[in-house]
Write an enzyme that holds these catalytic residues in place. Structure first.
Site, PDB file in Angstrom:
ATOM      1  N   LEU A  38     -36.478  22.622  35.724  1.00  0.00           N
ATOM      2  CA  LEU A  38     -36.353  22.932  34.299  1.00  0.00           C
ATOM      3  C   LEU A  38     -35.608  21.780  33.639  1.00  0.00           C
ATOM      4  O   LEU A  38     -34.576  21.322  34.150  1.00  0.00           O
ATOM      5  CB  LEU A  38     -35.575  24.235  34.089  1.00  0.00           C
ATOM      6  CG  LEU A  38     -36.273  25.538  34.482  1.00  0.00           C
ATOM      7  CD1 LEU A  38     -35.318  26.718  34.308  1.00  0.00           C
ATOM      8  CD2 LEU A  38     -37.532  25.760  33.673  1.00  0.00           C
ATOM      9  N   ASP A  39     -36.120  21.296  32.519  1.00  0.00           N
ATOM     10  CA  ASP A  39     -35.440  20.228  31.786  1.00  0.00           C
ATOM     11  C   ASP A  39     -34.045  20.684  31.373  1.00  0.00           C
ATOM     12  O   ASP A  39     -33.794  21.890  31.224  1.00  0.00           O
ATOM     13  CB  ASP A  39     -36.247  19.838  30.547  1.00  0.00           C
ATOM     14  CG  ASP A  39     -37.547  19.133  30.902  1.00  0.00           C
ATOM     15  OD1 ASP A  39     -37.645  18.595  32.027  1.00  0.00           O
ATOM     16  OD2 ASP A  39     -38.467  19.120  30.058  1.00  0.00           O
ATOM     17  N   PRO A  40     -33.133  19.733  31.155  1.00  0.00           N
ATOM     18  CA  PRO A  40     -31.753  20.099  30.805  1.00  0.00           C
ATOM     19  C   PRO A  40     -31.632  21.052  29.622  1.00  0.00           C
ATOM     20  O   PRO A  40     -30.777  21.942  29.633  1.00  0.00           O
ATOM     21  CB  PRO A  40     -31.112  18.734  30.489  1.00  0.00           C
ATOM     22  CG  PRO A  40     -31.870  17.772  31.334  1.00  0.00           C
ATOM     23  CD  PRO A  40     -33.284  18.270  31.341  1.00  0.00           C
ATOM     24  N   GLU A  41     -32.486  20.887  28.598  1.00  0.00           N
ATOM     25  CA  GLU A  41     -32.363  21.727  27.408  1.00  0.00           C
ATOM     26  C   GLU A  41     -33.164  23.028  27.499  1.00  0.00           C
ATOM     27  O   GLU A  41     -33.286  23.757  26.508  1.00  0.00           O
ATOM     28  CB  GLU A  41     -32.786  20.943  26.159  1.00  0.00           C
ATOM     29  CG  GLU A  41     -31.871  19.764  25.854  1.00  0.00           C
ATOM     30  CD  GLU A  41     -30.401  20.161  25.820  1.00  0.00           C
ATOM     31  OE1 GLU A  41     -30.068  21.144  25.124  1.00  0.00           O
ATOM     32  OE2 GLU A  41     -29.587  19.515  26.502  1.00  0.00           O
ATOM     33  N   VAL A  42     -33.718  23.290  28.673  1.00  0.00           N
ATOM     34  CA  VAL A  42     -34.463  24.529  28.898  1.00  0.00           C
ATOM     35  C   VAL A  42     -33.613  25.466  29.738  1.00  0.00           C
ATOM     36  O   VAL A  42     -32.990  25.060  30.718  1.00  0.00           O
ATOM     37  CB  VAL A  42     -35.797  24.255  29.622  1.00  0.00           C
ATOM     38  CG1 VAL A  42     -36.555  25.560  29.882  1.00  0.00           C
ATOM     39  CG2 VAL A  42     -36.651  23.281  28.812  1.00  0.00           C
TER      40      VAL A  42
END
Length: 307
Positions: A38-42
């Site tokens: 998961l991307d950092p902002e997700v």
């Protein structure tokens, strides 16, 4: 040492690798993986694979996933989300929600996507984001086919802000789907710049947000000795396969890598694979490399001492 699948709620602002790193310290063990970055902002569901459960990593990756995404019309970025540089923008008004719903319906099924250049897909042995960081934006990105099982407009989620239009959608999809790209595709069909403004993974397989623990809760459960109750067996990641319970003598043959004739198991279709279990624990996956083969081949084994 713990073994099994641990459903974690990944918070925004940290990477999936950060979660694994912190879990290793909390659980005091090194052998930990996860089932999809998961991307950092997700934020959302992240399945950690502990101990021997790391062997089912590829299968856990294939579990269907669901997301809730917020789409922003009126803005386009290099990364297809709000972390990138703005490359196009415009004022939007009088958005027709019914038109959006029709577009969403047209996207259900197998579709082709071109992954964003700010992604980890490899082209000619290099990750796409490595090209992007060097300003090499002319690299040819191959399209890929992905499966969208369902995509739904969230009623009353829409709002205008700063001359842009925001709305949320729920998406159920298969492996390799870029939700960011879905957001930009919606805008393209509306002839408007668009980007993904927020994303939460709400489900992995049958595990939802309600089933997940924060890292702080994991730490507390380790201290009070109750974490085992929150672990799923590795067999959870193999739910798409048929399970065949075999006797002890056969299980020993499996552990020795013996190949079997498919006519020894006439009631099963081995094309996609069968999970052999002993004492209700998965010990191997066998399959037919070719449907014309007579001998089954070992696809994956899960080491187990059989006395």
């Amino acid at each position: 040492m713990f073994e099994g699948i641990l459903p974690i709620y990944k918070e925004r602002g940290i990477t999936s690798h950060d979660v694994v790193f912190k879990a290793r310290k909390i659980l005091q063990m090194k052998k930990i993986g996860h089932s999809g970055t998961l991307d950092p902002e997700v934020d959302g569901v992240l399945l950690l694979l502990l101990g021997g459960a790391t062997k089912v990593s590829d299968y856990a990756m294939d579990l269907g996933k669901s997301y809730r995404a917020e789409v922003c019309l009126g803005l386009k970025t290099t990364t297809e989300d709000l972390t990138g540089e703005i490359v196009d923008h415009c004022k939007v008004s009088n958005i027709n929600i019914e038109e959006i719903k029709d577009i969403l319906s047209s996207m259900i099924g197998e579709i082709e996507q071109t992954p964003p250049i700010y992604s980890a897909i490899k082209v000619n042995g290099r990750k796409l984001y490595e090209y992007a960081r060097k300003g090499q934006f002319d690299v040819e990105i191959p399209t890929r086919k992905v499966n969208i099982y369902d995509i739904t407009f969230i009623e009353n989620s829409e709002y205008y802000k700063d001359n842009r239009f925001y709305f949320s959608i729920d998406i159920s999809c298969g492996k390799g789907t870029y939700v960011r790209t879905i957001a930009t595709s919606i805008g393209e069909k509306l002839n408007l710049p668009s980007t993904m403004s927020k994303l939460t993974r709400t489900r992995s397989g049958e595990i939802t947000l309600e089933n997940c623990l924060k890292l702080s809760e994991v730490e507390q459960k380790v201290q009070d000795g109750s974490l085992e109750q929150s672990l799923l067996r590795k067999e959870y990641a193999l739910e798409e396969f048929q399970f065949v319970e075999i006797p002890k003598f056969r299980a020993k043959q499996v552990m020795n890598g013996l190949r079997f004739r498919k006519n020894q198991f006439p009631d099963y279709d081995f094309t996609d694979g069968i999970v052999f279990t002993y004492e209700n624990e998965a010990i191997a996956i066998y399959h037919l490399k070719d449907k014309e083969d007579e001998l089954l081949s070992v696809k994956t084994t899960f080491p187990k001492i059989i006395e």
